[in-house]
Design a protein around this motif. Structure first.
Motif, PDB file in Angstrom:
ATOM      1  N   ASN A 125       0.823  -1.216   0.000  1.00 22.97           N
ATOM      2  CA  ASN A 125       0.000   0.000   0.000  1.00 22.97           C
ATOM      3  C   ASN A 125       0.862   1.272   0.000  1.00 22.97           C
ATOM      4  OD1 ASN A 125      -2.420  -1.397  -0.039  1.00 22.97           O
ATOM      5  ND2 ASN A 125      -2.671  -1.365   2.171  1.00 22.97           N
ATOM      6  N   PHE A 126       2.057   1.197   0.563  1.00 21.09           N
ATOM      7  CA  PHE A 126       2.963   2.352   0.496  1.00 21.09           C
ATOM      8  C   PHE A 126       3.678   2.381  -0.854  1.00 21.09           C
ATOM      9  CE2 PHE A 126       2.453   2.087   5.114  1.00 21.09           C
ATOM     10  CZ  PHE A 126       2.231   3.423   5.411  1.00 21.09           C
ATOM     11  N   ARG A 127       4.203   1.231  -1.257  1.00 23.01           N
ATOM     12  CA  ARG A 127       5.005   1.192  -2.491  1.00 23.01           C
ATOM     13  C   ARG A 127       4.146   1.578  -3.695  1.00 23.01           C
ATOM     14  NH1 ARG A 127       8.007  -3.340  -1.495  1.00 23.01           N
ATOM     15  NH2 ARG A 127       9.662  -2.034  -0.671  1.00 23.01           N
ATOM     16  N   MET A 128       2.906   1.079  -3.718  1.00 24.68           N
ATOM     17  CA  MET A 128       2.057   1.327  -4.885  1.00 24.68           C
ATOM     18  C   MET A 128       1.717   2.811  -5.013  1.00 24.68           C
ATOM     19  SD  MET A 128      -0.796   1.209  -6.842  1.00 24.68           S
ATOM     20  CE  MET A 128      -1.943   1.654  -5.592  1.00 24.68           C
ATOM     21  N   PHE A 129       1.390   3.453  -3.903  1.00 23.73           N
ATOM     22  CA  PHE A 129       1.000   4.866  -4.016  1.00 23.73           C
ATOM     23  C   PHE A 129       2.214   5.772  -4.208  1.00 23.73           C
ATOM     24  CE2 PHE A 129      -2.964   3.120  -2.421  1.00 23.73           C
ATOM     25  CZ  PHE A 129      -3.817   3.656  -3.362  1.00 23.73           C
ATOM     26  N   ALA A 130       3.411   5.298  -3.831  1.00 19.31           N
ATOM     27  CA  ALA A 130       4.627   6.035  -4.206  1.00 19.31           C
ATOM     28  C   ALA A 130       4.733   6.034  -5.737  1.00 19.31           C
ATOM     29  CB  ALA A 130       5.847   5.385  -3.569  1.00 19.31           C
ATOM     30  N   ASP A 131       4.403   4.918  -6.358  1.00 16.70           N
ATOM     31  CA  ASP A 131       4.423   4.828  -7.836  1.00 16.70           C
ATOM     32  C   ASP A 131       3.326   5.679  -8.456  1.00 16.70           C
ATOM     33  OD1 ASP A 131       6.489   3.100  -7.812  1.00 16.70           O
ATOM     34  OD2 ASP A 131       5.291   1.291  -8.213  1.00 16.70           O
ATOM     35  N   VAL A 132       2.116   5.584  -7.893  1.00 14.62           N
ATOM     36  CA  VAL A 132       0.971   6.290  -8.503  1.00 14.62           C
ATOM     37  C   VAL A 132       1.221   7.799  -8.509  1.00 14.62           C
ATOM     38  CG1 VAL A 132      -1.492   6.836  -8.254  1.00 14.62           C
ATOM     39  CG2 VAL A 132      -0.712   4.500  -7.948  1.00 14.62           C
ATOM     40  N   ILE A 133       1.692   8.329  -7.381  1.00 17.90           N
ATOM     41  CA  ILE A 133       1.877   9.785  -7.324  1.00 17.90           C
ATOM     42  C   ILE A 133       3.023  10.215  -8.245  1.00 17.90           C
ATOM     43  CG2 ILE A 133       3.471   9.885  -5.342  1.00 17.90           C
ATOM     44  CD1 ILE A 133       0.511  12.263  -5.908  1.00 17.90           C
ATOM     45  N   SER A 134       3.967   9.309  -8.492  1.00 15.56           N
ATOM     46  CA  SER A 134       5.102   9.648  -9.359  1.00 15.56           C
ATOM     47  C   SER A 134       4.735   9.610 -10.827  1.00 15.56           C
ATOM     48  CB  SER A 134       6.253   8.647  -9.143  1.00 15.56           C
ATOM     49  OG  SER A 134       6.556   8.537  -7.796  1.00 15.56           O
ATOM     50  N   THR A 135       3.712   8.858 -11.170  1.00 10.33           N
ATOM     51  CA  THR A 135       3.468   8.587 -12.595  1.00 10.33           C
ATOM     52  C   THR A 135       2.134   9.103 -13.120  1.00 10.33           C
ATOM     53  OG1 THR A 135       2.582   6.424 -11.996  1.00 10.33           O
ATOM     54  CG2 THR A 135       4.901   6.486 -12.606  1.00 10.33           C
ATOM     55  N   THR A 136       1.286   9.626 -12.233  1.00 12.78           N
ATOM     56  CA  THR A 136      -0.032  10.051 -12.715  1.00 12.78           C
ATOM     57  C   THR A 136       0.013  11.517 -13.150  1.00 12.78           C
ATOM     58  OG1 THR A 136      -1.073   8.531 -11.181  1.00 12.78           O
ATOM     59  CG2 THR A 136      -2.479  10.238 -12.136  1.00 12.78           C
ATOM     60  N   PRO A 137      -0.285  11.786 -14.417  1.00 11.07           N
ATOM     61  CA  PRO A 137      -0.264  13.179 -14.875  1.00 11.07           C
ATOM     62  C   PRO A 137      -1.514  13.926 -14.406  1.00 11.07           C
ATOM     63  CG  PRO A 137      -0.911  11.736 -16.665  1.00 11.07           C
ATOM     64  CD  PRO A 137      -0.653  10.851 -15.476  1.00 11.07           C
ATOM     65  N   THR A 138      -1.466  15.248 -14.489  1.00 15.87           N
ATOM     66  CA  THR A 138      -2.678  16.036 -14.291  1.00 15.87           C
ATOM     67  C   THR A 138      -3.103  16.569 -15.653  1.00 15.87           C
ATOM     68  OG1 THR A 138      -1.296  17.925 -13.762  1.00 15.87           O
ATOM     69  CG2 THR A 138      -2.221  16.711 -11.907  1.00 15.87           C
ATOM     70  N   GLU A 139      -4.343  17.014 -15.754  1.00 18.30           N
ATOM     71  CA  GLU A 139      -4.855  17.426 -17.068  1.00 18.30           C
ATOM     72  C   GLU A 139      -4.317  18.800 -17.477  1.00 18.30           C
ATOM     73  OE1 GLU A 139      -9.031  17.369 -16.246  1.00 18.30           O
ATOM     74  OE2 GLU A 139      -9.040  19.384 -15.424  1.00 18.30           O
ATOM     75  N   SER A 140      -4.305  19.049 -18.782  1.00 18.61           N
ATOM     76  CA  SER A 140      -4.033  20.401 -19.269  1.00 18.61           C
ATOM     77  C   SER A 140      -4.798  20.598 -20.563  1.00 18.61           C
ATOM     78  CB  SER A 140      -2.531  20.618 -19.477  1.00 18.61           C
ATOM     79  OG  SER A 140      -2.084  19.876 -20.579  1.00 18.61           O
ATOM     80  N   PHE A 141      -5.210  21.834 -20.821  1.00 20.23           N
ATOM     81  CA  PHE A 141      -5.947  22.171 -22.045  1.00 20.23           C
ATOM     82  C   PHE A 141      -5.357  23.437 -22.648  1.00 20.23           C
ATOM     83  CE2 PHE A 141      -8.972  20.015 -19.272  1.00 20.23           C
ATOM     84  CZ  PHE A 141      -9.519  19.063 -20.123  1.00 20.23           C
ATOM     85  N   ALA A 142      -5.174  23.425 -23.961  1.00 20.82           N
ATOM     86  CA  ALA A 142      -4.885  24.662 -24.664  1.00 20.82           C
ATOM     87  C   ALA A 142      -6.247  25.256 -25.021  1.00 20.82           C
ATOM     88  CB  ALA A 142      -4.081  24.374 -25.924  1.00 20.82           C
ATOM     89  N   THR A 143      -6.489  26.499 -24.620  1.00 21.52           N
ATOM     90  CA  THR A 143      -7.825  27.085 -24.729  1.00 21.52           C
ATOM     91  C   THR A 143      -7.791  28.289 -25.670  1.00 21.52           C
ATOM     92  OG1 THR A 143      -8.154  26.450 -22.427  1.00 21.52           O
ATOM     93  CG2 THR A 143      -9.720  28.047 -23.357  1.00 21.52           C
ATOM     94  N   ALA A 144      -8.698  28.279 -26.650  1.00 26.67           N
ATOM     95  CA  ALA A 144      -8.803  29.452 -27.540  1.00 26.67           C
ATOM     96  C   ALA A 144      -9.452  30.589 -26.760  1.00 26.67           C
ATOM     97  CB  ALA A 144      -9.639  29.099 -28.754  1.00 26.67           C
ATOM     98  N   THR A 145      -8.915  31.790 -26.860  1.00 31.16           N
ATOM     99  CA  THR A 145      -9.462  32.939 -26.107  1.00 31.16           C
ATOM    100  C   THR A 145     -10.250  33.845 -27.058  1.00 31.16           C
ATOM    101  OG1 THR A 145      -7.405  34.132 -26.446  1.00 31.16           O
ATOM    102  CG2 THR A 145      -7.628  32.891 -24.392  1.00 31.16           C
TER     103      THR A 145
END
Ligand SMILES: NC(=O)c1ccc[n+]([C@@H]2O[C@H](COP(=O)([O-])OP(=O)(O)OC[C@H]3O[C@@H](n4cnc5c(N)ncnc54)[C@H](O)[C@@H]3O)[C@@H](O)[C@H]2O)c1
Ligand SMILES: O=C/C=C/C=C(\O)C(=O)O
Length: 494
Positions: free
Chosen positions: A119-139
Motif C-alpha cells: 500500500n505504500f510502495r504502490m501509491f509512491a508509484d501512482v503519485i510519481s506517474t499520474t499526470p494532471t490534465e491540461s488544455f490549450a484554450t482558444a481565447t
C-alpha cells in the motif's frame, strides 16, 4: 496441533504523537484480548480529548515543517523506505496482527502484512506517474490560454479503521494520504491497536518527520474516534467500518464541510450459473465465505445457485466447510476465531435466528469443540443454510461471520433482481463459463466491485468502494489521489 500464537510484541500499547510514544494524559487504559485464547494480553493507553488535539496539532505543524516543504520525489523516497522497513520487520508485524486478531498466521503472512508494504510502495508509484490534465484554450481575442491542474494536499486527514484487516485497511489510506503530501492521525480499532502503534517505529526508523504519522487509541462515541472527527483542524475523514458508524461520522464531517471517503458494510451476493466450473466455484466461494472467519467486508453471505446444480453445489460446499478445523495455527486447514466475545454472541444470534426463520442447517450452526489453550477463544463453526427466504433477516443483514445462505434460482433476470435487492452495494461475484452472460450480468450488478470467476483478486490501481449503504467514494490508484488532494486549475493567458 500446538498453539502457535506468538506472544504480543509488547503488552503496553501507546499512542504515537509527534514522533514520540505517549501514555494518555488522563491515565485511562483498556484491556487488549487475544481472540484465539480469550486471554488478556495487553494494556492500551487511551487518548484523551487533549491527546487527540495534540496529535492533530502535531499533524498540522508537520504540514508547515520539513514534510510540507519536500518535493514529491523526496516524499516518495521516504514512503518507499516505509514499505521496505515493513518488509524487514514482517515478523514483528505478523506477531502483532496475529495477537490482536487471532487470525491464522497464513492469512496474515499472505494477505495483511504484504499488503501493508504494498500500500505504500504502490501509491509512491501512482503519485510519481499520474499526470494532471491540461488544455490549450482558444481565447475570445483570437489568442490562447493554457489551463493546467496541480494537485495539493488536503491537509490533516483522520483515518478511522476497523479490526478485520487492521494493517491492510489502515495503510490502504495512510499510503496515498502521505503520497499526496498530507499528514494523518490514525484511530485504529480498539480491538486491534498493535500494528498501527508499531508503524510509528517504522516511521521513526526511516526518518519520517515528526507529526506526519500519529496514532491515537480509544473507542468511538465519547472517545478518541469522536474527539478526532469533532476536531476542527481535521480537513478530511477517511473511514472503513460499519454503515451506522459512517452515518455518525458523516454528521461530524458536516461541521466545517469536511470531505469524507467511506468503505462500509456489505451483504454480498454470489451468482452461480449451471454452466460454471464447479471446482472453481467451490474453491472461490469457500474462500469468499470462510476466509478470515467470514470477517471480510467483501465476503459472500448470499449465494444464488441455478437450480440444476443447486444440490451438487451444496454438497461440495458442505465438504469444504467441514474440512476446516477450529484454531489459530499456521495451517490453512484451520479457521480462526471471531474478533471478540461480543461478536461471537452476535454471530451465534444469527445462527439461532436462521433456524427460527426456517433454515435447514446443512452444516455447522454452533460452537466447535476445542480444547487446550484455545478453549477460551471466540470460535464458531463454518455454517451453511438452505431453505431461507430471500427476504429473511439472515439473508438481508450483514452478519460478518463464516456463514451463508444458499438459494436456488431459475432465470437470469430473476437472479439479477435478487442480487440487487439489498440496501448494500459493495461487491458481487458471478460464476459462469458463458462470456456474454458474464459481462452482461456483471454490468447489471449495483455494486462498486464485481468479480467474475474469482474473488478478492486485487489490482491496487483499480477503483475500490461501494454504492448504497456500502460507502461513498472510491479509493485505489488515481481515485485515491482524487480524494487525498485538492485540484487547483491554473489558467495562463499566453
Ligand atoms: N467496505 C470496506 O472496505 C470494509 C472493509 C472492512 C470492514 N468493513 C466493515 O467494517 C465493519 C466491521 O468493523 P468494525 O466493527 O470495527 O466497525 P465499526 O464501525 O464498529 O468501527 C470502526 C472504527 O470506527 C470507530 N468508531 C466507532 N464509532 C465511532 C464514532 N461515533 N466516531 C468515530 N469513530 C467511531 C471504531 O472505534 C473503529 O476504530 C463491518 O461492517 C464491515 O463490513 C468494510
Ligand atoms: O474486509 C475488507 C477488505 C477490504 C479490502 C481492501 O480495502 C483492499 O483490498 O484494499
Amino acid at each position: 496441533m500446538a498453539n502457535e500464537i506468538t506472544p504480543a510484541v509488547t503488552d503496553t500499547i501507546l499512542n504515537f504523537i509527534g514522533g514520540a510514544y505517549r501514555r494518555g494524559s488522563t491515565g485511562k487504559t483498556f484491556d487488549n484480548f487475544a481472540p484465539a485464547t480469550g486471554l488478556r494480553i495487553g494494556t492500551v493507553h487511551e487518548a484523551s480529548e487533549a491527546d487527540v488535539a495534540d496529535a492533530v496539532a502535531a499533524a498540522k505543524a508537520a504540514l508547515n515543517g520539513p514534510w510540507g516543504k519536500m518535493t514529491t520525489a523526496e516524499r516518495v523516497k521516504l514512503i518507499s523506505a516505509v514499505a521496505t522497513e515493513i518488509e524487514r520487520r514482517a515478523d514483528d508485524f505478523l506477531a502483532a496482527e496475529v495477537a490482536d486478531t487471532g487470525k491464522p498466521r497464513h492469512v496474515a503472512s499472505h494477505i495483511d502484512i504484504p499488503r501493508g508494504a504494498a500500500n505504500f510502495r504502490m501509491f509512491a508509484d501512482v503519485i510519481s506517474t499520474t499526470p494532471t490534465e491540461s488544455f490549450a484554450t482558444a481565447t475570445p481575442d483570437g489568442g490562447q490560454a493554457l489551463n493546467y491542474a496541480v494537485r495539493k494536499p488536503k491537509g490533516v486527514i483522520a483515518v478511522i479503521c476497523p479490526w478485520n484487516f487492521p494493517l491492510l485497511l489502515m495503510t490502504w489510506k495512510v499510503g496515498p494520504a502521505l503520497a499526496c503530501g498530507n499528514t494523518v492521525v490514525v484511530k485504529p480499532s480498539e480491538e486491534t491497536p498493535r500494528t498501527a502503534a508499531l508503524l510509528g517505529e517504522v516511521m521513526n526508523a526511516v526518518g519520517m518527520p515528526e507529526g506526519v504519522y500519529n496514532v491515537v487509541h480509544g473507542f468511538g462515541a465519547g472517545s478518541a474516534g469522536e474527539f478526532l472527527t469533532s476536531n476542527p483542524d481535521i480537513d478530511a475523514i477517511t473511514f472503513t467500518g460499519e454503515t451506522g458508524t459512517g452515518q455518525a461520522i458523516m454528521q461530524k464531517a458536516a461541521v466545517g464541510v469536511r470531505d469524507i471517503s467511506f468503505e462500509l458494510g456489505g451483504k454480498n451476493p454470489a451468482v452461480v450459473f449451471a454452466d460454471a466450473d464447479l471446482d472453481k466455484v467451490v474453491e472461490g466461494l469457500s474462500r469468499s465465505v470462510f476466509l478470515n472467519t467470514g470477517q471480510v467486508c467483501l465476503g459472500t453471505e448470499r449465494v444464488y445457485v441455478e437450480r440444476p446444480v443447486f444440490d451438487e453445489f451444496v454438497k461440495r460446499m458442505t465438504v469444504a466447510a467441514k474440512a476446516f478445523k477450529p484454531g489459530a495455527t499456521g495451517d490453512p486447514a484451520y479457521l480462526g476465531p471471531l474478533i471478540s466475545a461480543e461478536h461471537q454472541e452476535k454471530v451465534l444470534g444469527y445462527y439461532a435466528r436462521a433456524v427460527a426463520e426456517g433454515a435447514t442447517v446443512v452444516t455447522g450452526g454452533g460452537v466447535p469443540a476445542i480444547s487446550g489453550d484455545e478453549a477460551g477463544g471466540f470460535y464458531v463453526e463454518p455454517t451453511l443454510w438452505t431453505g431461507l427466504a430471500h427476504d429473511s433477516s439472515v439473508m438481508r443483514e450483514e452478519i460478518f461471520g463464516p456463514c451463508c445462505g444458499v438459494i436456488p434460482f431459475d432465470a437470469e433476470d430473476e437472479v439479477i433482481g435478487l442480487a440487487n435487492d439489498t440496501d448494500y452495494g459493495l461487491c458481487a461475484t458471478i460464476w459462469t463459463e458463458n462470456l456474454s452472460r458474464a459481462h452482461r450480468v456483471a454490468a447489471s450488478m449495483q455494486v462498486g466491485v464485481c468479480w467474475v470467476n474469482c474473488w478478492f483478486l486485487r489490482d491496487l490501481r483499480t477503483a475500490f468502494g461501494g454504492s448504497g449503504h456500502s460507502g461513498i467514494g472510491r479509493e485505489g490508484g488515481v481515485h485515491s489521489l482524487e480524494f487525498y488532494t485538492e485540484t487547483e486549475n491554473i489558467c495562463v493567458k499566453l
